[in-house]
Design an enzyme around this catalytic site. Structure first.
Site, mmCIF file in Angstrom:
data_model
loop_
_atom_site.group_PDB
_atom_site.id
_atom_site.type_symbol
_atom_site.label_atom_id
_atom_site.label_comp_id
_atom_site.label_asym_id
_atom_site.label_seq_id
_atom_site.Cartn_x
_atom_site.Cartn_y
_atom_site.Cartn_z
ATOM 1 N N THR A 135 -4.718 8.972 -8.996
ATOM 2 C CA THR A 135 -5.077 7.717 -8.609
ATOM 3 C C THR A 135 -6.352 7.689 -8.142
ATOM 4 O O THR A 135 -7.234 8.560 -7.727
ATOM 5 C CB THR A 135 -4.087 7.404 -7.543
ATOM 6 O OG1 THR A 135 -4.678 6.026 -6.836
ATOM 7 C CG2 THR A 135 -4.129 8.205 -6.349
ATOM 8 N N ASP A 136 -7.056 6.265 -8.127
ATOM 9 C CA ASP A 136 -8.463 5.983 -7.759
ATOM 10 C C ASP A 136 -8.700 5.995 -6.246
ATOM 11 O O ASP A 136 -9.667 6.196 -5.657
ATOM 12 C CB ASP A 136 -9.033 4.705 -8.374
ATOM 13 C CG ASP A 136 -8.311 3.408 -7.985
ATOM 14 O OD1 ASP A 136 -6.949 3.474 -7.415
ATOM 15 O OD2 ASP A 136 -8.670 2.648 -8.333
ATOM 16 N N GLU A 137 -7.485 5.987 -5.572
ATOM 17 C CA GLU A 137 -7.242 5.652 -4.278
ATOM 18 C C GLU A 137 -7.892 7.154 -3.277
ATOM 19 O O GLU A 137 -8.264 7.006 -2.164
ATOM 20 C CB GLU A 137 -5.821 5.536 -3.706
ATOM 21 C CG GLU A 137 -5.340 4.274 -4.522
ATOM 22 C CD GLU A 137 -4.399 3.381 -3.852
ATOM 23 O OE1 GLU A 137 -3.962 3.820 -2.600
ATOM 24 O OE2 GLU A 137 -3.556 2.924 -4.368
ATOM 25 N N TYR A 161 -0.873 8.243 1.675
ATOM 26 C CA TYR A 161 -0.533 8.505 -0.097
ATOM 27 C C TYR A 161 -1.684 9.170 -0.597
ATOM 28 O O TYR A 161 -1.658 10.161 -1.474
ATOM 29 C CB TYR A 161 -0.250 7.163 -0.755
ATOM 30 C CG TYR A 161 -0.393 6.954 -2.132
ATOM 31 C CD1 TYR A 161 0.518 7.729 -2.918
ATOM 32 C CD2 TYR A 161 -1.186 6.165 -2.562
ATOM 33 C CE1 TYR A 161 0.374 7.697 -4.446
ATOM 34 C CE2 TYR A 161 -1.470 6.356 -4.020
ATOM 35 C CZ TYR A 161 -0.506 7.052 -4.919
ATOM 36 O OH TYR A 161 -0.809 7.079 -6.275
ATOM 37 N N LYS A 165 -2.312 12.619 -2.697
ATOM 38 C CA LYS A 165 -2.772 12.894 -4.057
ATOM 39 C C LYS A 165 -4.162 13.611 -3.981
ATOM 40 O O LYS A 165 -4.052 14.411 -5.231
ATOM 41 C CB LYS A 165 -2.900 11.007 -4.506
ATOM 42 C CG LYS A 165 -1.461 10.523 -4.947
ATOM 43 C CD LYS A 165 -0.560 11.179 -5.666
ATOM 44 C CE LYS A 165 -0.993 11.320 -7.258
ATOM 45 N NZ LYS A 165 0.076 11.741 -8.024
HETATM 46 P P1 NAD Z 1 6.747 5.403 -9.311
HETATM 47 O O1 NAD Z 1 7.222 5.533 -7.868
HETATM 48 O O2 NAD Z 1 7.322 4.265 -10.039
HETATM 49 O O3 NAD Z 1 7.872 6.663 -9.997
HETATM 50 C C1 NAD Z 1 7.781 7.978 -9.433
HETATM 51 C C2 NAD Z 1 8.842 8.797 -10.256
HETATM 52 O O4 NAD Z 1 8.927 10.187 -9.803
HETATM 53 C C3 NAD Z 1 10.283 8.255 -9.944
HETATM 54 O O5 NAD Z 1 11.058 7.941 -11.296
HETATM 55 C C4 NAD Z 1 10.997 9.087 -9.047
HETATM 56 O O6 NAD Z 1 12.211 9.378 -9.150
HETATM 57 C C5 NAD Z 1 10.389 10.556 -9.532
HETATM 58 N N1 NAD Z 1 10.221 11.496 -8.330
HETATM 59 C C6 NAD Z 1 9.878 11.233 -6.966
HETATM 60 N N2 NAD Z 1 9.996 12.450 -6.551
HETATM 61 C C7 NAD Z 1 10.622 13.472 -7.380
HETATM 62 C C8 NAD Z 1 10.836 14.773 -7.331
HETATM 63 N N3 NAD Z 1 10.680 15.288 -6.047
HETATM 64 N N4 NAD Z 1 11.033 15.497 -8.012
HETATM 65 C C9 NAD Z 1 11.240 14.803 -9.612
HETATM 66 N N5 NAD Z 1 10.922 13.490 -9.743
HETATM 67 C C10 NAD Z 1 10.500 12.933 -8.639
HETATM 68 O O7 NAD Z 1 5.387 5.722 -9.612
HETATM 69 P P2 NAD Z 1 4.405 5.334 -10.599
HETATM 70 O O8 NAD Z 1 3.884 4.075 -10.019
HETATM 71 O O9 NAD Z 1 5.125 5.350 -12.029
HETATM 72 O O10 NAD Z 1 3.218 6.530 -10.589
HETATM 73 C C11 NAD Z 1 3.453 7.587 -11.283
HETATM 74 C C12 NAD Z 1 2.192 8.408 -11.159
HETATM 75 O O11 NAD Z 1 0.865 7.948 -11.397
HETATM 76 C C13 NAD Z 1 2.155 9.136 -9.718
HETATM 77 O O12 NAD Z 1 1.533 10.311 -9.620
HETATM 78 C C14 NAD Z 1 1.058 8.224 -8.982
HETATM 79 O O13 NAD Z 1 0.397 8.573 -7.906
HETATM 80 C C15 NAD Z 1 0.002 7.741 -10.256
HETATM 81 N N6 NAD Z 1 -0.571 6.621 -10.204
HETATM 82 C C16 NAD Z 1 -0.048 5.461 -10.023
HETATM 83 C C17 NAD Z 1 -0.640 4.276 -10.089
HETATM 84 C C18 NAD Z 1 0.064 2.824 -9.978
HETATM 85 O O14 NAD Z 1 -0.715 1.962 -9.953
HETATM 86 N N7 NAD Z 1 1.223 2.774 -10.061
HETATM 87 C C19 NAD Z 1 -1.994 4.154 -10.479
HETATM 88 C C20 NAD Z 1 -2.523 5.501 -10.461
HETATM 89 C C21 NAD Z 1 -2.089 6.527 -10.360
HETATM 90 P P1 TYD Z 2 0.315 -2.338 -3.964
HETATM 91 O O1 TYD Z 2 0.757 -2.892 -5.350
HETATM 92 O O2 TYD Z 2 1.209 -1.997 -2.979
HETATM 93 O O3 TYD Z 2 -0.879 -1.259 -4.748
HETATM 94 P P2 TYD Z 2 -2.035 -0.099 -3.626
HETATM 95 O O4 TYD Z 2 -1.610 -0.127 -2.267
HETATM 96 O O5 TYD Z 2 -1.595 1.042 -4.301
HETATM 97 O O6 TYD Z 2 -3.233 -0.684 -4.164
HETATM 98 O O7 TYD Z 2 -0.668 -3.062 -3.431
HETATM 99 C C1 TYD Z 2 -2.030 -3.672 -4.096
HETATM 100 C C2 TYD Z 2 -2.680 -4.881 -3.079
HETATM 101 O O8 TYD Z 2 -1.870 -5.964 -2.675
HETATM 102 C C3 TYD Z 2 -3.113 -4.078 -2.017
HETATM 103 O O9 TYD Z 2 -4.426 -4.285 -1.463
HETATM 104 C C4 TYD Z 2 -2.173 -4.401 -1.035
HETATM 105 C C5 TYD Z 2 -1.916 -5.758 -1.378
HETATM 106 N N1 TYD Z 2 -0.473 -6.423 -1.132
HETATM 107 C C6 TYD Z 2 -0.201 -7.570 -0.528
HETATM 108 O O10 TYD Z 2 -1.060 -8.236 -0.211
HETATM 109 N N2 TYD Z 2 1.225 -7.948 -0.397
HETATM 110 C C7 TYD Z 2 2.403 -7.242 -0.659
HETATM 111 O O11 TYD Z 2 3.418 -7.563 -0.293
HETATM 112 C C8 TYD Z 2 2.021 -5.950 -1.223
HETATM 113 C C9 TYD Z 2 3.108 -4.769 -1.548
HETATM 114 C C10 TYD Z 2 0.745 -5.489 -1.516
#
Ligand code: NAD
Ligand code: TYD
Length: 357
Positions: A135-137, A161, A165
């Protein structure tokens, strides 16, 4: 890339990636290893090809024996490691699970790959790849006017988080450097699109608005994220697996950097258009207590990926949001199942009750 192990493939991005992969290469074999935590659902994998090409294994990435056995028995040549705890707010309530899954889980995945691929020499080096999704975070937060993050910027994670990561990225990099494991890493910005669990900003706002519930905006709503439509992220990963270099990290971003409040207002406009009648959805917006340690601004410089592999996002924000709202409107069955099979109600109680006071 013939036999691919996807971890976390029942979650948001992992499931979209599996759908994308089969659309690109119907001939690949995919094993999806997922523990089905609250965030994972087999609902996300409906419509995939016959069992011969796709198999689901319910299991934990911390189970090293299971992962090693899968690598050997399924002759895995490519790992795409998505599995993680992914929600910042949950990491604030309970950081330990994030260290366990994201740090230890990634370590165990890398260790299994090292054992089977390098020690047992199951496949030649040029045939294997461990791709770590991040992630960019990990980069922290930007002040207004700061340039977007490149791959060279120092890590400065702020939330549990992001710290977990960041740690997993360092371990993945170290396995490349120390053991010669062919590792690549992507750091991607906030994704949105179909099948996202409704604890994250965009699906939460869509579903709350459809139910006439308040739309909780943290703080002043002026925090900025770099939004990317999930299919564009899937394409970036696919290109890196095909043509990207091992030992490299690539930034992936959407080039869309509106404030959170603008996102929520755009969603309200779209819903007012698609679901007219009654009061405007804008009336539901409610400012609530801010997230502790809330990062103010993210922005990704993805020019390396553009230059080296010709990747750029295909979806602009308005069209991506429209497609996302339509998906949630068109899939009420998915929404109902997710409500039934997850802890969403308890989570809403925990995260929002105190905030609203
Ligand atoms: P998500 O929370 O929707 O899905 C996570 C999945 O991992 C779930 O299906 C869960 O059951 C599985 N999981 C969790 N713990 C596990 C374990 N111990 N063993 C096996 N499976 C397990 O997450 P997402 O939003 O799809 O993110 C996927 C990846 O991308 C993550 O690594 C996250 O850090 C990264 N990422 C997410 C975003 C975003 O905006 N969602 C952005 C950049 C990077
Ligand atoms: P989120 O979707 O939780 O992603 P991340 O924290 O990984 O960026 O949140 C996106 C942005 O939205 C973040 O700045 C927090 C804000 N946010 C709200 O303002 N209200 C909400 O209920 C949630 C879930 C997030």
């Amino acid at each position: 890339m013939k036999n691919i192990l996807v971890t976390g493939g029942a979650g948001f991005i992992g499931s979209n990636f599996i759908h994308y992969l089969f659309a690109q290469e119907p001939g690949v074999q995919v094993v999806n290893l997922d523990a089905l935590t609250y965030a994972g659902s087999e609902e996300n994998l409906r419509g995939l090809p016959a069992a011969a090409a796709y198999s689901f294994v319910r299991g934990d990435i911390l189970d090293g024996n299971l992962v090693s056995a899968l690598l050997r028995e399924r002759k895995i040549d490519t790992i795409v490691h998505f599995a993680a705890e992914s929600h910042v707010d949950r990491s604030i309530h309970g950081p330990a699970q994030f260290v366990q899954t994201n740090v230890m889980g990634t370590l165990f995945m890398l260790e299994a790959a090292r054992q089977v691929w390098l020690n047992e020499k199951m496949l030649p080096l040029e045939a294997i790849r461990f791709h770590h999704i991040s992630t960019d975070e990990v980069f922290g937060t930007l002040a207004p006017g700061d340039p977007a993050w490149t791959e060279e910027i120092a890590y400065a994670p702020n939330s549990p988080y992001a710290a977990s990561k960041a740690s997993s990225d360092h371990i993945a990099r170290a396995y490349g450097h120390t053991y010669g494991l062919p590792v690549s890493i992507t750091n991607c910005s906030n994704n949105y699109g179909p099948r996202q669990f409704p604890e994250k900003l965009i699906p939460l706002m869509i579903l709350n608005a459809l139910e006439g519930k308040p739309l909780p905006v943290y703080g002043d709503g002026q925090q900025i994220r770099d939004w990317l439509y999930v299919e564009d992220h899937c394409e970036a990963i696919y290109r890196i697996l095909k043509e990207g270099r091992a030992g490299e990290t690539y930034n992936v971003g959407g080039g869309n950097q509106p404030a959170n409040l603008t996102i929520v207002r755009t969603l309200c406009d779209i819903l007012d258009e698609l679901q007219p009648g009654g009061e405007s959805h804008h009336q539901l917006i409610k400012f609530v207590a801010d997230r502790p340690g809330h990062d103010r601004r993210y922005a990704m410089d993805y020019s390396k990926l553009q230059r080296e592999l010709g990747w750029a996002p295909r979806h602009d924000l308005r069209n991506g949001l429209l497609a996302t709202v339509r998906w949630y409107l068109d899939n009420p069955g998915w929404v109902e199942k997710i409500h039934q099979h997850s802890d969403l109600q308890q989570w809403v109680q925990k995260n929002y009750t105190e905030r609203e006071k």
